[in-house]
Design a protein around this motif. Structure first.
Motif, PDB file in Angstrom:
ATOM      1  N   VAL A 106     -16.514 -11.923 108.791  1.00  0.00           N
ATOM      2  CA  VAL A 106     -15.097 -11.568 108.767  1.00  0.00           C
ATOM      3  C   VAL A 106     -14.936 -10.055 108.777  1.00  0.00           C
ATOM      4  O   VAL A 106     -14.044  -9.512 109.408  1.00  0.00           O
ATOM      5  CB  VAL A 106     -14.398 -12.196 107.541  1.00  0.00           C
ATOM      6  N   THR A 107     -15.828  -9.373 108.089  1.00  0.00           N
ATOM      7  CA  THR A 107     -15.745  -7.918 108.012  1.00  0.00           C
ATOM      8  C   THR A 107     -16.155  -7.265 109.325  1.00  0.00           C
ATOM      9  O   THR A 107     -15.542  -6.303 109.761  1.00  0.00           O
ATOM     10  CB  THR A 107     -16.647  -7.394 106.879  1.00  0.00           C
ATOM     11  N   ILE A 108     -17.157  -7.790 109.954  1.00  0.00           N
ATOM     12  CA  ILE A 108     -17.686  -7.197 111.188  1.00  0.00           C
ATOM     13  C   ILE A 108     -17.709  -8.268 112.282  1.00  0.00           C
ATOM     14  O   ILE A 108     -18.722  -8.928 112.502  1.00  0.00           O
ATOM     15  CB  ILE A 108     -19.110  -6.643 110.950  1.00  0.00           C
ATOM     16  N   THR A 167     -12.991 -14.765 118.242  1.00  0.00           N
ATOM     17  CA  THR A 167     -11.539 -14.598 118.229  1.00  0.00           C
ATOM     18  C   THR A 167     -10.978 -14.959 116.857  1.00  0.00           C
ATOM     19  O   THR A 167     -10.095 -14.274 116.336  1.00  0.00           O
ATOM     20  CB  THR A 167     -10.882 -15.475 119.315  1.00  0.00           C
ATOM     21  N   ILE A 168     -11.499 -16.002 116.269  1.00  0.00           N
ATOM     22  CA  ILE A 168     -11.071 -16.404 114.930  1.00  0.00           C
ATOM     23  C   ILE A 168     -11.395 -15.302 113.930  1.00  0.00           C
ATOM     24  O   ILE A 168     -10.566 -14.961 113.077  1.00  0.00           O
ATOM     25  CB  ILE A 168     -11.756 -17.729 114.527  1.00  0.00           C
ATOM     26  N   PHE A 169     -12.596 -14.723 114.027  1.00  0.00           N
ATOM     27  CA  PHE A 169     -12.979 -13.672 113.092  1.00  0.00           C
ATOM     28  C   PHE A 169     -12.159 -12.396 113.297  1.00  0.00           C
ATOM     29  O   PHE A 169     -11.814 -11.720 112.331  1.00  0.00           O
ATOM     30  CB  PHE A 169     -14.473 -13.374 113.193  1.00  0.00           C
ATOM     31  N   ARG A 200      -7.923  -8.967 111.037  1.00  0.00           N
ATOM     32  CA  ARG A 200      -6.602  -8.356 111.143  1.00  0.00           C
ATOM     33  C   ARG A 200      -5.701  -8.851 110.021  1.00  0.00           C
ATOM     34  O   ARG A 200      -4.934  -8.087 109.437  1.00  0.00           O
ATOM     35  CB  ARG A 200      -5.974  -8.704 112.490  1.00  0.00           C
ATOM     36  N   SER A 201      -5.803 -10.115 109.662  1.00  0.00           N
ATOM     37  CA  SER A 201      -4.974 -10.681 108.595  1.00  0.00           C
ATOM     38  C   SER A 201      -5.316 -10.073 107.239  1.00  0.00           C
ATOM     39  O   SER A 201      -4.429  -9.760 106.462  1.00  0.00           O
ATOM     40  CB  SER A 201      -5.164 -12.198 108.516  1.00  0.00           C
ATOM     41  N   PHE A 202      -6.593  -9.913 106.968  1.00  0.00           N
ATOM     42  CA  PHE A 202      -7.003  -9.386 105.669  1.00  0.00           C
ATOM     43  C   PHE A 202      -6.719  -7.899 105.541  1.00  0.00           C
ATOM     44  O   PHE A 202      -6.391  -7.422 104.465  1.00  0.00           O
ATOM     45  CB  PHE A 202      -8.479  -9.651 105.422  1.00  0.00           C
ATOM     46  N   TYR A 203      -6.858  -7.146 106.610  1.00  0.00           N
ATOM     47  CA  TYR A 203      -6.674  -5.711 106.520  1.00  0.00           C
ATOM     48  C   TYR A 203      -5.225  -5.282 106.678  1.00  0.00           C
ATOM     49  O   TYR A 203      -4.894  -4.129 106.424  1.00  0.00           O
ATOM     50  CB  TYR A 203      -7.533  -4.992 107.543  1.00  0.00           C
ATOM     51  N   SER A 204      -4.335  -6.146 107.108  1.00  0.00           N
ATOM     52  CA  SER A 204      -2.945  -5.748 107.287  1.00  0.00           C
ATOM     53  C   SER A 204      -2.125  -5.952 106.013  1.00  0.00           C
ATOM     54  O   SER A 204      -0.944  -5.667 106.000  1.00  0.00           O
ATOM     55  CB  SER A 204      -2.320  -6.538 108.438  1.00  0.00           C
ATOM     56  N   ARG A 205      -2.747  -6.428 104.963  1.00  0.00           N
ATOM     57  CA  ARG A 205      -2.017  -6.648 103.706  1.00  0.00           C
ATOM     58  C   ARG A 205      -1.767  -5.384 102.967  1.00  0.00           C
ATOM     59  O   ARG A 205      -2.303  -4.433 102.943  1.00  0.00           O
ATOM     60  CB  ARG A 205      -2.801  -7.584 102.814  1.00  0.00           C
TER      61      ARG A 205
END
Length: 58
Positions: free
Chosen positions: A13-15, A46-48, A53-58
């Protein structure tokens, strides 16, 4: 085993590029079909990318 799996998912997820590479290599080794492996790696990564993007946009 559970720690290893959670570490791999957290890293993926991170990379996302590492996730793409891991999926590609594992799929090529198991199926020997490069075109199929590339497409599967792109679909999975694509899922990752979305999760990153979801985790870092918080």
């Amino acid at each position: 085993m559970e720690n290893l799996l959670s570490w791999i998912v957290a890293t993926a997820v991170t990379i996302p590029l590492l996730a793409w590479y891991l999926v590609y290599i594992i799929t090529v080794k198991t199926t020997r079909k490069k075109k199929f492996s590339f497409r599967l790696a792109v679909d999975v990564s694509t899922i990752f990318f979305y999760l990153k993007r979801s985790f870092y946009s918080r």
